[in-house]
Design a protein around this motif. Structure first.
Motif, PDB file in Angstrom:
ATOM      1  N   GLY A  24       0.926  -1.211   0.116  1.00  0.00           N
ATOM      2  CA  GLY A  24      -0.086  -0.073   0.027  1.00  0.00           C
ATOM      3  C   GLY A  24       0.590   1.251  -0.024  1.00  0.00           C
ATOM      4  N   VAL A  25       0.469   2.480  -0.705  1.00  0.00           N
ATOM      5  CA  VAL A  25       1.019   3.563  -0.717  1.00  0.00           C
ATOM      6  C   VAL A  25       0.177   4.804  -0.284  1.00  0.00           C
ATOM      7  N   LEU A  26       0.430   5.404   0.689  1.00  0.00           N
ATOM      8  CA  LEU A  26      -0.591   6.650   0.934  1.00  0.00           C
ATOM      9  C   LEU A  26       0.271   7.808   1.111  1.00  0.00           C
ATOM     10  N   PHE A  27       0.310   8.496   0.118  1.00  0.00           N
ATOM     11  CA  PHE A  27       0.922  10.007   0.222  1.00  0.00           C
ATOM     12  C   PHE A  27       0.060  10.750  -0.704  1.00  0.00           C
ATOM     13  N   ARG A  63       3.752  -4.689  -6.676  1.00  0.00           N
ATOM     14  CA  ARG A  63       2.517  -3.878  -7.185  1.00  0.00           C
ATOM     15  C   ARG A  63       2.016  -3.005  -6.012  1.00  0.00           C
ATOM     16  N   PRO A  64       2.111  -1.654  -6.432  1.00  0.00           N
ATOM     17  CA  PRO A  64       1.779  -0.628  -5.262  1.00  0.00           C
ATOM     18  C   PRO A  64       0.225  -0.448  -5.463  1.00  0.00           C
ATOM     19  N   VAL A  65      -0.646  -0.493  -4.758  1.00  0.00           N
ATOM     20  CA  VAL A  65      -1.878   0.184  -4.379  1.00  0.00           C
ATOM     21  C   VAL A  65      -2.012   1.612  -3.854  1.00  0.00           C
ATOM     22  N   VAL A  66      -2.240   2.524  -4.672  1.00  0.00           N
ATOM     23  CA  VAL A  66      -2.199   3.661  -4.245  1.00  0.00           C
ATOM     24  C   VAL A  66      -3.322   4.579  -4.157  1.00  0.00           C
ATOM     25  N   TYR A  67      -3.423   5.069  -2.817  1.00  0.00           N
ATOM     26  CA  TYR A  67      -4.665   6.188  -2.789  1.00  0.00           C
ATOM     27  C   TYR A  67      -4.075   7.527  -2.601  1.00  0.00           C
ATOM     28  N   ASP A  68      -4.881   8.464  -2.788  1.00  0.00           N
ATOM     29  CA  ASP A  68      -4.605   9.931  -2.529  1.00  0.00           C
ATOM     30  C   ASP A  68      -5.538  10.318  -1.078  1.00  0.00           C
ATOM     31  N   ILE A  78      -9.233   6.094   6.756  1.00  0.00           N
ATOM     32  CA  ILE A  78     -10.080   5.385   6.096  1.00  0.00           C
ATOM     33  C   ILE A  78      -9.253   4.427   4.679  1.00  0.00           C
ATOM     34  N   TYR A  79      -8.180   5.108   4.106  1.00  0.00           N
ATOM     35  CA  TYR A  79      -7.746   4.133   3.127  1.00  0.00           C
ATOM     36  C   TYR A  79      -6.732   3.187   3.676  1.00  0.00           C
ATOM     37  N   SER A  80      -6.223   3.559   5.037  1.00  0.00           N
ATOM     38  CA  SER A  80      -5.451   2.467   5.506  1.00  0.00           C
ATOM     39  C   SER A  80      -6.174   1.334   5.858  1.00  0.00           C
ATOM     40  N   LYS A  81      -7.452   1.577   6.272  1.00  0.00           N
ATOM     41  CA  LYS A  81      -8.256   0.640   6.890  1.00  0.00           C
ATOM     42  C   LYS A  81      -8.817  -0.377   5.520  1.00  0.00           C
ATOM     43  N   ARG A  82      -8.813   0.497   4.336  1.00  0.00           N
ATOM     44  CA  ARG A  82      -9.371  -0.196   3.092  1.00  0.00           C
ATOM     45  C   ARG A  82      -8.069  -0.971   2.739  1.00  0.00           C
ATOM     46  N   LEU A  83      -7.067  -0.478   2.844  1.00  0.00           N
ATOM     47  CA  LEU A  83      -5.704  -1.121   2.399  1.00  0.00           C
ATOM     48  C   LEU A  83      -5.602  -2.795   3.095  1.00  0.00           C
ATOM     49  N   ARG A  88      -6.027  -6.539   1.466  1.00  0.00           N
ATOM     50  CA  ARG A  88      -5.119  -7.347   1.956  1.00  0.00           C
ATOM     51  C   ARG A  88      -3.660  -7.167   1.946  1.00  0.00           C
ATOM     52  N   VAL A  89      -3.513  -5.711   2.243  1.00  0.00           N
ATOM     53  CA  VAL A  89      -2.133  -5.380   2.087  1.00  0.00           C
ATOM     54  C   VAL A  89      -1.503  -5.253   3.742  1.00  0.00           C
ATOM     55  N   ASN A  90      -0.307  -5.786   3.973  1.00  0.00           N
ATOM     56  CA  ASN A  90      -0.028  -5.533   5.206  1.00  0.00           C
ATOM     57  C   ASN A  90       1.320  -4.632   5.450  1.00  0.00           C
ATOM     58  N   MET A  91       2.104  -4.230   4.202  1.00  0.00           N
ATOM     59  CA  MET A  91       3.110  -3.237   4.072  1.00  0.00           C
ATOM     60  C   MET A  91       2.474  -2.025   3.615  1.00  0.00           C
ATOM     61  N   ILE A  92       2.511  -0.833   4.337  1.00  0.00           N
ATOM     62  CA  ILE A  92       2.121   0.457   3.861  1.00  0.00           C
ATOM     63  C   ILE A  92       3.248   1.331   4.029  1.00  0.00           C
ATOM     64  N   PHE A  93       3.643   2.170   2.601  1.00  0.00           N
ATOM     65  CA  PHE A  93       4.732   3.115   2.596  1.00  0.00           C
ATOM     66  C   PHE A  93       3.744   4.499   2.758  1.00  0.00           C
ATOM     67  N   GLY A  94       3.896   5.370   3.571  1.00  0.00           N
ATOM     68  CA  GLY A  94       3.213   6.543   3.614  1.00  0.00           C
ATOM     69  C   GLY A  94       3.328   7.540   4.858  1.00  0.00           C
ATOM     70  N   CYS A  95       2.616   8.599   4.588  1.00  0.00           N
ATOM     71  CA  CYS A  95       2.411   9.582   5.776  1.00  0.00           C
ATOM     72  C   CYS A  95       3.412  10.467   5.660  1.00  0.00           C
ATOM     73  N   TYR A  96       2.993  12.027   5.951  1.00  0.00           N
ATOM     74  CA  TYR A  96       3.846  13.053   6.159  1.00  0.00           C
ATOM     75  C   TYR A  96       3.774  13.621   7.460  1.00  0.00           C
ATOM     76  N   MET A  97       2.522  14.304   7.583  1.00  0.00           N
ATOM     77  CA  MET A  97       1.879  14.927   9.003  1.00  0.00           C
ATOM     78  C   MET A  97       1.973  13.863  10.069  1.00  0.00           C
ATOM     79  N   SER A  98       2.450  14.303  11.369  1.00  0.00           N
ATOM     80  CA  SER A  98       2.209  13.053  12.527  1.00  0.00           C
ATOM     81  C   SER A  98       1.002  13.032  12.642  1.00  0.00           C
ATOM     82  N   SER A  99      -0.083  13.968  12.524  1.00  0.00           N
ATOM     83  CA  SER A  99      -1.538  13.622  12.643  1.00  0.00           C
ATOM     84  C   SER A  99      -2.081  12.712  11.643  1.00  0.00           C
TER      85      SER A  99
END
Ligand code: ACM
Length: 407
Positions: A24-27, A63-68, A78-83, A88-99
């Motif tokens: 998963g990719v969340l940026f 294969r990256p699954v990418v959300y905005d 919401i998107y991390s839960k969807r991932l 069915r992804v357990n590795m997530i690359f993402g987040c900038y703000m600490s919030s």
């Protein structure tokens, strides 16, 4: 009986997904911090492309699954839960703000995933389900405080965006400054998405108080507004610089080099870093995203953490969280900034602190740096908040790991 049942149980259906390592990719491509997050997304995709072009991992591509998530903590949740639930992804690359990291944290903890977080932050966190590849406060704030006190004087003005990272970073900066016998003349917060008036108000307060240095923890699009208003007011960085941990090459490009020139950032990486690994990284980044696009520290961490994940996956051959985490902890990588390592105990990364000053091209001249890596100390347990920190900090800050000098 049981054995028979197993014997005739249908084999697990082979789906397309079995040919890939799905991550998963969340940026954020949109929203208040998209300027910097788009560079993290780019670097993540560049690293994945490199790994796949070299044959993938054990013959399978990543294969990256990418959300905005639109720079919005709720959407990160919401998107991390969807991932984890749907994709069915357990590795997530993402987040900038600490919030946004705090929003994803319960998801990766509940589902036993692994968040790879490539951003400097305020420290004081540990999760068994996170690998932290950006700077901890002892790797940027402490070095910056020392530099500012030596170069610019006694009176500090702290200004930040209104959320957790600025509050906590300012608390640390205040401790560092006051324990060295210097003073904080004001600590102000503006909305994450500030209006012109919000900035004007802070700037008039700065003009009234006339500090020696401004420590800014403003992030995202407010950065451009703040530096531009400072510039328009005719203020001089030589006399009263804005110093930051988050104003990178990306924010400088957004505000314009003329506006940013002379201001200061502490970071473990700048595009100007002179290593072979960085020349290669910058060349590839330019080739993929355009010669006018700069790399930066958050982008570099986003890049090297995918390679560290890939190395761990290659070692263990399965993408389960325990195995990949075990292989990643303690591992080394020849990153663009130099050789780095993920600390086994605290999951943060050994990095190379530097101070940069913006030049007329909108790049950073590296004006101070540590000639070895610095062990991450996210809870500042080893930091002595006393005057000697600033006189002879090398004892504490920059342990000599002489076998791991710069490449
Ligand atoms: C940040 O919020 N960690 C920049």
């Amino acid at each position: 009986m049981t054995r028979d049942l197993y014997k005739f149980a249908p084999k697990r259906k082979l789906t397309m997904d079995n040919n890939f390592w799905k991550v998963g990719v969340l940026f954020s491509k949109t929203g208040v911090t998209s300027v910097i997050e788009k560079t993290q997304l780019n670097a993540t995709l560049l690293a994945i492309r490199e790994i796949n072009a070299a044959g993938g991992i054990h013959g399978r591509s990543i294969r990256p699954v990418v959300y905005d998530p639109e720079s919005d903590p709720e959407k990160f949740y919401i998107y991390s839960k969807r991932l984890v639930e749907k994709d069915r992804v357990n590795m997530i690359f993402g987040c900038y703000m600490s919030s946004t990291r705090k929003a994803v944290l319960p998801v990766v903890e509940n589902f036993n995933g692994l968040l790879w977080y490539p951003t400097l932050y305020e420290g004081y966190e540990f999760s068994n389900n996170v690998i932290y590849t950006g700077a901890a406060p002892n790797q940027n704030s402490a070095f910056l405080a020392q530099h500012l006190i030596n170069q610019f004087g006694r009176r500090f003005y702290l200004v930040g965006s209104n959320y957790i990272y600025p509050y906590e970073s300012n608390r640390i900066m205040r401790d560092l400054v006051e324990s060295a016998g210097r003073s904080v003349v004001a600590e102000k917060y503006i909305p994450l998405n500030p209006s012109d008036d919000d900035i004007t108000l802070v700037l008039s307060d700065i003009l009234e108080k006339r500090p020696d240095v401004i420590f800014s923890t403003i992030v995202g699009s407010g950065t451009r507004l703040f530096y531009r208003k400072y510039w328009a007011a005719g203020l001089q960085p030589k006399q009263m610089p804005i110093a930051s941990l988050t104003t990178s090459e990306a924010e400088v490009a957004d505000m314009g080099a003329e506006v940013a020139r002379g201001h200061i950032t502490a970071s473990p990486y700048f595009q100007a870093v002179d290593t072979v690994a960085n020349q290669r990284f910058v060349h590839k980044y330019h080739a993929m995203f355009g010669a006018d696009q700069s790399t930066n520290a958050c982008c570099e961490a986003a890049y090297f953490q995918v390679h560290m994940f890939a190395d761990a996956l290659r070692k263990v051959g399965k993408i389960n969280t325990e195995s990949v985490r075990a292989a990643a902890l303690g591992s080394f990588y020849n990153a663009p900034q130099g050789k780095i390592q993920i600390d086994v105990d605290n999951h943060h990364t050994y990095l190379w602190p530097k101070i940069g000053r913006v030049n007329k091209e909108g790049q950073f001249d590296i004006i101070d740096q540590v000639d070895t890596w610095v062990k991450p100390d996210p809870y500042l347990v080893n930091l002595q908040m006393t005057e000697p920190l600033f006189k002879a900090s090398n004892d504490y800050q920059y342990e000599d790991h002489s076998s791991h000098t710069r490449h």
